[in-house]
Design a protein around this motif. Structure first.
Motif, short mmCIF file in Angstrom:
data_model
loop_
_atom_site.label_atom_id
_atom_site.label_comp_id
_atom_site.label_asym_id
_atom_site.label_seq_id
_atom_site.Cartn_x
_atom_site.Cartn_y
_atom_site.Cartn_z
N LEU A 188 0.89 -1.17 0.00
CA LEU A 188 0.00 0.00 0.00
C LEU A 188 0.92 1.21 0.00
CD1 LEU A 188 -2.87 1.20 0.20
CD2 LEU A 188 -2.61 1.15 2.69
N VAL A 189 0.90 1.98 -1.08
CA VAL A 189 1.91 3.02 -1.26
C VAL A 189 1.24 4.34 -1.64
CG1 VAL A 189 2.27 2.28 -3.66
CG2 VAL A 189 4.02 3.66 -2.52
N VAL A 190 1.74 5.41 -1.05
CA VAL A 190 1.30 6.76 -1.40
C VAL A 190 2.42 7.39 -2.23
CG1 VAL A 190 0.61 9.03 -0.58
CG2 VAL A 190 -0.07 6.98 0.69
N LEU A 191 2.08 7.83 -3.43
CA LEU A 191 3.05 8.37 -4.37
C LEU A 191 2.75 9.83 -4.68
CD1 LEU A 191 2.97 5.37 -6.89
CD2 LEU A 191 4.74 5.81 -5.18
N ARG A 192 3.81 10.59 -4.96
CA ARG A 192 3.66 11.99 -5.36
C ARG A 192 4.29 12.18 -6.74
NH1 ARG A 192 6.28 14.43 -1.39
NH2 ARG A 192 8.26 14.43 -2.51
N ALA A 193 3.56 12.80 -7.64
CA ALA A 193 4.08 13.07 -8.98
C ALA A 193 5.05 14.24 -8.93
CB ALA A 193 2.94 13.39 -9.94
N GLU A 215 0.67 16.13 -7.31
CA GLU A 215 -0.54 15.39 -6.93
C GLU A 215 -0.16 14.06 -6.28
OE1 GLU A 215 -4.79 13.99 -8.97
OE2 GLU A 215 -3.20 14.88 -10.18
N LEU A 216 -0.96 13.65 -5.29
CA LEU A 216 -0.74 12.39 -4.57
C LEU A 216 -1.72 11.33 -5.06
CD1 LEU A 216 -0.34 13.73 -0.92
CD2 LEU A 216 1.49 13.04 -2.46
N ILE A 217 -1.27 10.08 -4.99
CA ILE A 217 -2.13 8.95 -5.35
C ILE A 217 -1.79 7.77 -4.45
CG2 ILE A 217 -0.55 8.07 -7.13
CD1 ILE A 217 -3.02 7.23 -8.75
N THR A 218 -2.81 6.96 -4.12
CA THR A 218 -2.60 5.74 -3.34
C THR A 218 -2.82 4.53 -4.23
OG1 THR A 218 -3.33 6.82 -1.30
CG2 THR A 218 -3.34 4.42 -1.33
N LEU A 219 -1.86 3.62 -4.22
CA LEU A 219 -1.97 2.38 -5.00
C LEU A 219 -1.86 1.19 -4.07
CD1 LEU A 219 0.46 3.06 -8.01
CD2 LEU A 219 -1.97 3.65 -7.82
N ARG A 220 -2.51 0.13 -4.47
CA ARG A 220 -2.38 -1.15 -3.76
C ARG A 220 -2.09 -2.22 -4.81
NH1 ARG A 220 -4.55 -2.77 1.20
NH2 ARG A 220 -5.99 -0.99 1.17
N TYR A 221 -1.10 -3.04 -4.53
CA TYR A 221 -0.80 -4.17 -5.42
C TYR A 221 -0.13 -5.28 -4.61
CZ TYR A 221 3.95 -2.22 -5.46
OH TYR A 221 5.20 -1.75 -5.09
N THR A 222 -0.25 -6.49 -5.12
CA THR A 222 0.30 -7.65 -4.43
C THR A 222 1.29 -8.37 -5.33
OG1 THR A 222 -1.69 -7.96 -3.09
CG2 THR A 222 -0.24 -9.87 -3.36
N ILE A 223 2.45 -8.67 -4.77
CA ILE A 223 3.44 -9.50 -5.46
C ILE A 223 3.32 -10.91 -4.91
CG2 ILE A 223 5.91 -9.93 -5.81
CD1 ILE A 223 6.38 -6.95 -5.66
#
Length: 304
Positions: free
Chosen positions: A156-161, A216-224
């Motif tokens: 679960l990661v919060v990213l900034r462009a 801008e911020l965005i939250t992504l969720r992904y599973t490895i």
């Protein structure tokens, strides 16, 4: 992006190895031919050295190598100093890859970073393109099954462009034990995937639901899904990350005898202390930090 556009970008942002590889490709000259032309001008360089320079394994550092590099720029039709300006300071291991200021370089973060470069190159992107998104916060949850196999690693990661119009996020994973998959995405969908068998790298594109504006911020969720009997998880944390947390959930029928955490400022650092982590009543071990220093954060477990 055209080959010439990629070359122009690489000559501006690096890394040196990618810029050299693209310049060689644009020239149409083979390594044998380049070696011959360098020898004609009394600056001999072995074919192995040229290959290592363009793969990122080594960089020119000695006086004679730097002199040859100046001639090589002329042979490839590049402006004077176009390649040499991309070189970092000499290092004992001889490998250098550019990263964002105050962040880890790829050769500090990964063993065999040449594999990462090759997977990025095959995606038509570069390390500088990866830095268009900064990781502000990261929560990692690992699930170890009753068979002692690390079944899933949820991010679960919060990213900034950092630039306008960023529309994808690149994920790199390295393992010598198997080929991972990405599943269960939210806020994105999986794009292309590339692997490097020699080094165990897998690189994934995650396509964002919407392009981002700068800041801008965005939250992504992904599973490895590693699908392999890994006995640790290592996370590379950069200077932009304000919060980092990791949890490992074990099955009640397969509990480790010990869980520990370890921090390395780079892959070359040795003798790092291992700190025991308590296993909770729900069979979960965890660690969290605010404003963590850039480096490699490992949480591992022993079965015996």
């Amino acid at each position: 992006m055209s080959e010439q556009a990629r070359l122009r970008e690489a000559l501006t942002t690096g890394p040196f190895s990618l810029a050299l590889r693209l310049a060689l490709r644009a020239s149409g000259l083979s390594l044998d031919r380049v070696q011959y032309r360098l020898r004609e001008r009394d600056v001999p360089v072995s074919k192995t050295a040229l290959s290592n320079w363009q793969s990122g394994r080594t960089q020119p550092e000695r006086t004679e190598s730097l002199r040859a590099l100046a001639v090589l720029e002329e042979i490839l039709g590049l402006p004077n100093g176009a390649l040499s300006v991309l070189l970092g300071p000499p290092r004992p291991r001889g490998r250098w890859l550019t990263r964002a200021p105050n962040d880890m370089r790829a050769d500090q973060a990964w063993a065999r970073p040449d594999g990462l470069l090759r997977t990025l190159d095959s995606l038509g992107t570069t390390l500088s393109a990866v830095d268009r998104l900064s990781k502000v916060a990261l929560q990692v949850t690992c699930d170890v099954g009753p068979d002692r196999v690390l079944r899933r690693i949820e991010h679960l990661v919060v990213l900034r462009a950092e630039q306008e119009g960023v529309d994808r996020y690149t994920v790199a994973y390295r393992s010598d034990l198997g080929q991972p998959e990405i599943t269960e995405t939210m806020g994105c969908r999986q794009g292309r995937r590339r692997g490097d068998h020699e080094t165990g790298f897998s690189t994934f594109e995650l396509l964002l639901d919407n392009g981002l504006r700068a800041g801008e911020l965005i939250t992504l969720r992904y599973t490895i899904k590693p699908g392999s009997p890994e006995v640790y998880h290592s996370q590379r944390v950069g200077a932009s990350t304000r919060v980092y947390g990791v949890q490992v959930q074990f099955h009640a029928e397969a509990l480790p005898v010990r869980v520990y955490r370890r921090f390395q400022s780079s892959v070359s650092e040795t003798g790092c202390a291992e700190i025991d982590v308590r296993l909770g009543t729900t069979f979960t071990a965890q660690y969290a930090a605010t404003d963590p220093p850039p480096g490699i954060y490992r949480i591992g477990w022993d079965w015996d």
